[in-house]
Motif scaffolding. Structure first.
Motif, PDB file in Angstrom:
ATOM      1  N   SER A  28      47.341 -17.498  27.139  1.00 60.08           N
ATOM      2  CA  SER A  28      46.678 -17.667  25.846  1.00 60.08           C
ATOM      3  C   SER A  28      45.171 -17.736  26.007  1.00 60.08           C
ATOM      4  N   ALA A  83      52.501  -8.690  15.640  1.00 59.01           N
ATOM      5  CA  ALA A  83      51.493  -9.742  15.781  1.00 59.01           C
ATOM      6  C   ALA A  83      51.141 -10.324  14.413  1.00 59.01           C
ATOM      7  N   THR A  87      51.965 -14.174  13.171  1.00 58.23           N
ATOM      8  CA  THR A  87      50.791 -15.017  12.937  1.00 58.23           C
ATOM      9  C   THR A  87      50.653 -15.423  11.475  1.00 58.23           C
ATOM     10  N   ARG A 132      47.582 -12.774  19.571  1.00 55.16           N
ATOM     11  CA  ARG A 132      49.025 -12.555  19.655  1.00 55.16           C
ATOM     12  C   ARG A 132      49.325 -11.121  20.082  1.00 55.16           C
TER      13      ARG A 132
END
Length: 168
Positions: A28, A83, A87, A132
């Motif tokens: 991350s 993604a 998200t 992401r």
């Protein structure tokens, strides 16, 4: 039989909206570094009305265009769509964001999102979506390969190369 007992928890984890533990530790922060470089590498052609959210949207548009060369427009759109879907529940500012495959711009709804949620919230949401996406790409091809692909693509495109495939 022990395997059968573990399958539901694995399946539940795969379908859970909290996917923060999907990547190895450190990924991350690596994704965050990549995203910050992407947004920071945008040409400094400041236009009237440029904001942090618009810079993040421009990075999304550039990443879609450049990454499409490597994974194809459909594969790239699938990464962006996933993604965004993963998200969106955590970031209401993504509610108005639409992806337009094979269009320029690829990301639409930025102005609406800024008007509804503000520039800082929209910028944060787009950055999270990009993080992401980088994590998803890393899961597909490996974190090192994803990082190198993005760095090479944008490193060469900033130098004016039209076809980064030959050099990578």
């Amino acid at each position: 039989m022990a395997r059968v007992g573990t399958a539901p928890s694995a399946r539940a984890r795969m379908n859970s909206p909290d996917r923060s533990n999907d990547t190895p530790s450190g990924t991350s922060s690596a994704a965050q570094d990549i995203v910050r470089r992407l947004i920071g590498s945008r040409p400094t052609q400041q236009k009237r009305g440029d904001t942090a959210a618009r810079a993040a949207a421009a990075a999304c548009n550039s990443l879609y265009r450049e990454l499409s060369r490597w994974v194809g427009p459909d594969g790239c759109h699938a990464l962006f769509a996933r993604a965004l879907a993963e998200t969106r529940p955590q970031y209401p500012a993504l509610e108005k964001i639409q992806l337009r495959p094979r269009s320029e711009p690829y990301i639409e709804g930025i102005s609406d999102s800024i008007m509804l949620r503000g520039d800082p919230e929209t910028a944060e949401a787009l950055e999270s979506m990009l993080m992401r996406l980088v994590e998803l790409l890393g899961r597909l091809i490996g974190d090192d390969m994803a990082s190198k692909l993005i760095d090479r693509t944008f490193g060469h495109s900033e130098q004016g190369s039209d076809d980064t495939r030959e050099e990578a």
